[in-house]
Design an enzyme around this catalytic site. Sequence first.
Site, mmCIF file in Angstrom:
data_model
loop_
_atom_site.group_PDB
_atom_site.id
_atom_site.type_symbol
_atom_site.label_atom_id
_atom_site.label_comp_id
_atom_site.label_asym_id
_atom_site.label_seq_id
_atom_site.Cartn_x
_atom_site.Cartn_y
_atom_site.Cartn_z
ATOM 1 N N PRO A 119 40.318 7.806 27.339
ATOM 2 C CA PRO A 119 40.863 7.715 28.692
ATOM 3 C C PRO A 119 41.354 9.070 29.211
ATOM 4 O O PRO A 119 41.692 9.958 28.424
ATOM 5 C CB PRO A 119 42.049 6.754 28.534
ATOM 6 N N LYS A 418 55.072 -3.486 43.055
ATOM 7 C CA LYS A 418 55.605 -4.613 42.266
ATOM 8 C C LYS A 418 56.565 -5.460 43.098
ATOM 9 O O LYS A 418 56.796 -6.630 42.815
ATOM 10 C CB LYS A 418 56.367 -4.070 41.043
ATOM 11 N N PRO A 428 54.048 -9.249 38.660
ATOM 12 C CA PRO A 428 53.166 -8.310 39.366
ATOM 13 C C PRO A 428 51.843 -8.088 38.635
ATOM 14 O O PRO A 428 50.786 -8.044 39.258
ATOM 15 C CB PRO A 428 53.992 -7.015 39.403
ATOM 16 N N TYR A 451 38.564 -8.561 30.500
ATOM 17 C CA TYR A 451 39.426 -8.123 29.395
ATOM 18 C C TYR A 451 40.644 -7.413 29.987
ATOM 19 O O TYR A 451 40.490 -6.501 30.800
ATOM 20 C CB TYR A 451 38.605 -7.137 28.558
ATOM 21 N N SER A 455 49.634 -5.791 24.583
ATOM 22 C CA SER A 455 50.213 -5.054 23.475
ATOM 23 C C SER A 455 50.576 -5.991 22.314
ATOM 24 O O SER A 455 51.173 -7.046 22.523
ATOM 25 C CB SER A 455 51.475 -4.344 23.969
ATOM 26 N N THR A 464 46.358 -3.968 19.971
ATOM 27 C CA THR A 464 46.192 -4.801 21.175
ATOM 28 C C THR A 464 45.457 -6.099 20.863
ATOM 29 O O THR A 464 44.776 -6.211 19.851
ATOM 30 C CB THR A 464 45.325 -4.087 22.247
ATOM 31 N N SER A 553 43.181 -2.647 32.365
ATOM 32 C CA SER A 553 44.421 -2.386 31.647
ATOM 33 C C SER A 553 45.496 -1.876 32.590
ATOM 34 O O SER A 553 45.214 -1.104 33.506
ATOM 35 C CB SER A 553 44.156 -1.321 30.586
ATOM 36 N N GLN A 554 46.698 -2.350 32.332
ATOM 37 C CA GLN A 554 47.830 -1.757 33.033
ATOM 38 C C GLN A 554 48.413 -0.673 32.122
ATOM 39 O O GLN A 554 48.685 -0.922 30.947
ATOM 40 C CB GLN A 554 48.926 -2.799 33.292
HETATM 41 N N1 COA Z 1 59.568 -12.944 38.947
HETATM 42 C C1 COA Z 1 60.171 -11.771 39.197
HETATM 43 N N2 COA Z 1 59.925 -10.647 38.475
HETATM 44 C C2 COA Z 1 59.014 -10.728 37.484
HETATM 45 C C3 COA Z 1 58.346 -11.934 37.179
HETATM 46 C C4 COA Z 1 58.656 -13.086 37.970
HETATM 47 N N3 COA Z 1 58.072 -14.264 37.747
HETATM 48 N N4 COA Z 1 57.516 -11.722 36.149
HETATM 49 C C5 COA Z 1 57.653 -10.421 35.802
HETATM 50 N N5 COA Z 1 58.567 -9.833 36.606
HETATM 51 C C6 COA Z 1 59.054 -8.446 36.547
HETATM 52 C C7 COA Z 1 59.364 -8.026 35.120
HETATM 53 O O1 COA Z 1 60.680 -8.361 34.775
HETATM 54 C C8 COA Z 1 59.137 -6.532 35.181
HETATM 55 O O2 COA Z 1 60.266 -5.930 35.783
HETATM 56 P P1 COA Z 1 60.555 -4.323 35.728
HETATM 57 O O3 COA Z 1 59.623 -3.677 36.713
HETATM 58 O O4 COA Z 1 61.955 -4.235 36.153
HETATM 59 O O5 COA Z 1 60.305 -3.934 34.311
HETATM 60 C C9 COA Z 1 57.988 -6.390 36.139
HETATM 61 O O6 COA Z 1 58.005 -7.580 36.942
HETATM 62 C C10 COA Z 1 56.658 -6.240 35.477
HETATM 63 O O7 COA Z 1 56.300 -7.408 34.756
HETATM 64 P P2 COA Z 1 54.793 -7.911 34.701
HETATM 65 O O8 COA Z 1 54.068 -7.447 35.893
HETATM 66 O O9 COA Z 1 54.768 -9.360 34.426
HETATM 67 O O10 COA Z 1 54.151 -7.095 33.524
HETATM 68 P P3 COA Z 1 54.694 -6.606 32.122
HETATM 69 O O11 COA Z 1 55.518 -5.397 32.323
HETATM 70 O O12 COA Z 1 55.292 -7.737 31.377
HETATM 71 O O13 COA Z 1 53.315 -6.158 31.466
HETATM 72 C C11 COA Z 1 51.321 -6.344 30.206
HETATM 73 C C12 COA Z 1 52.281 -7.044 31.181
HETATM 74 C C13 COA Z 1 50.200 -7.295 29.858
HETATM 75 C C14 COA Z 1 50.724 -5.127 30.888
HETATM 76 C C15 COA Z 1 52.150 -5.938 28.952
HETATM 77 O O14 COA Z 1 52.640 -7.091 28.321
HETATM 78 C C16 COA Z 1 51.330 -5.215 27.924
HETATM 79 O O15 COA Z 1 50.832 -5.824 26.995
HETATM 80 N N6 COA Z 1 51.198 -3.876 28.058
HETATM 81 C C17 COA Z 1 50.428 -3.046 27.161
HETATM 82 C C18 COA Z 1 49.072 -2.804 27.716
HETATM 83 C C19 COA Z 1 48.351 -1.716 26.991
HETATM 84 O O16 COA Z 1 48.504 -1.506 25.810
HETATM 85 N N7 COA Z 1 47.543 -0.984 27.766
HETATM 86 C C20 COA Z 1 46.898 0.183 27.335
HETATM 87 C C21 COA Z 1 45.639 0.019 26.645
HETATM 88 S S1 COA Z 1 44.971 1.632 26.300
#
Ligand code: COA
Length: 625
Positions: A119, A418, A428, A451, A455, A464, A553-554
């Site tokens: 990447p 978000k 989000p 896909y 994490s 992953t 991916s995020q």
């Molecule tokens: N209502 C209000 N807020 C919410 C919500 C809801 N129903 N659901 C989530 N949120 C908030 C969270 O609290 C979080 O708040 P913050 O910005 O203050 O931290 C924010 O929204 C983001 O949450 P969400 O969008 O659900 O995503 P996440 O941060 O939980 O991430 C993944 C989700 C899948 C990306 C994460 O779990 C993951 O696995 N990341 C790793 C990915 C990775 O390895 N990528 C690289 C590959 S090279």
Amino acid sequence: MLAFIAKSMARPVRLVKPVSSVKLPGRYLAHQEGLPRLPVPPLKQTLDRYLVALKPLVSHEEWNNTNQLVEDFQTSGVGERLQKGLERRARKTENWLSEWWLQTAYLEYRMPVVVHSSPGVVLPKQDFLDRQGQLRFAAKLIEGVLDFKSMIDNETLPVEYLGGKQLCMNQYYQILSSCRIPGPKHDSVVNYSQVKKPPTHITVVHNFQFFELDVYNSDRTPLTSDQIFIQLEKIWGTSLQTNKEPIGILTTNHRNSWAKAYNNLIKDKINKESVRSIQKSIFTVCLDAPMPRVSDELYRSRVAAQMLHGGGSRWNSGNRWFDKTLQFIVAEDGSCGLVYEHAPAEGPPIAALLDHVVEFTRKPELVRSPMIPLPMPKKLRFNITPEVKNDIEKAKQNLNIMVHDLDVKVFIFNKFGKNVPKSEKLSPDAFIQVALQLAYYRMYGRPCATYESASLRMFRLGRTDTIRSASVDSLKFVQGMEDAGVQNQEKVDLLRRAVQAHRAYTDMAIAGNAIDRHLLGLKLQAIEDLVSIPEIFMDTSYAMAMHFNLSTSQVPAKTDCVMCFGPVVPDGYGVCYNPMDEHINFAVSAFNSCAETNAARLAHYLERALSDMQQLMQRTLKSKL
Ligand code: COA
């Protein structure tokens, strides 16, 4: 992110000796040991969920056939035997999956790392326009990385959390002083960070010429950015010629070809020493020449391409050693970013390092260091034999084809970030994934296997698993959204259900209960036990489920940047995003050689899908008031 496992799964996996793993120092060792081990999910749970995941992707007939194969897998006892094998492996190893994953997803993967695996990251444009500015910024960046390194060395790096749970920090120990090494059937990764005498130098590349730059004083204190700046000026001054052989281009080749060329190259003692210096170095800094100017609209996409491949043999691709884990890129025109070799780590630790470095570069210089004369950085020499020259020429040709084939579009979605899904009490990330499903459906009239990386770092040595974003609920939503006969309120309900289903899959995946790695494990266990590959893995449905037209991916970062990567199938897209509070940075990639895909088109549909989903919710809310 990368779902290229789909391709490597088609062939048998040859197990090899584990690559050198880094022994963690004391405090982190204690933290690591406190983390749970990755579970092996119950067999029936995975098989049931697999059948559900296939529903939006295959025909009724195919599904019925697969249902029968799944039943046979369970009733014949084959599944249970493999499951027991996996459970045994889980008892005997720290993580039943991580070594297999490293081998199959990365080290045995034979496509070039460039575009297909590594990447890139596009950082905000810096406002320097000349060499002085470039070198000043590069010096500060180097100082920032060394500052981050000191946190790793002193074990003061804060432990990270996801969903309130502590995460495995092992990847931070894998990204500095490490390098991939090509091999004839599989590669390896070497890591020098925990050896008796860890390296004290970085590699600097300018005009295709490589230098070893010592970045520590004899008392082990790091050089200041003023000192580094002077050293970079010396490097610049001795590498003005632009007619050098771009030796680094060798690292862009198909892994088998590169492995052969590598053996040719290191037959020569001087070449071998130079290569070792690069492999051992803490990281690489590439001082790029300016690329052709483009409009503001195209600028970020052009930089993404520069980060992913360097622009081709005429531009900056020779300014890289793509096997190196971390390469920071600072160009004379203010473009900057990074490319990283994926085997040792996922995007989030790299983004965390970048956040620290970018923040560091913004700090004003407080102390001006006394200018003790420092030795001239060592130029790394290469003897270019006719054989090596020939290998470089072949690599150049292949690279230039790859460069022309990559279609990449980076854009900022400005209408919201978000904040909007959060205010609607929706995740989000799930909202964005559902928008992607809508965009794809509108373009192609069907869903595709999707896909998203989840994490597994809640577990010791976790990497992953896959969140399958194309679900029964996402399909119901996109079909409802496109149906003029469906009322808005019903559309909103379908939208909410799809987003909630995605978030539920995410929770299941990060807790170690997704299906993809478990299925992979069962398949690898069959190969290891030397039994024939079970029918469920030879099935059309399985092939379709693994053909990820959308690989997404995020990678969140505090810095206003975006990571980018290539598609994992010839007719697919790579989509990476960094959701900020008020906007979302996206990078979409595709291949020009595929007539059906177009990165800018998907980007356009994605923007529309996000906007339409927001408007739908707003309109429905207003009509209720
Ligand atoms: N209502 C209000 N807020 C919410 C919500 C809801 N129903 N659901 C989530 N949120 C908030 C969270 O609290 C979080 O708040 P913050 O910005 O203050 O931290 C924010 O929204 C983001 O949450 P969400 O969008 O659900 O995503 P996440 O941060 O939980 O991430 C993944 C989700 C899948 C990306 C994460 O779990 C993951 O696995 N990341 C790793 C990915 C990775 O390895 N990528 C690289 C590959 S090279």
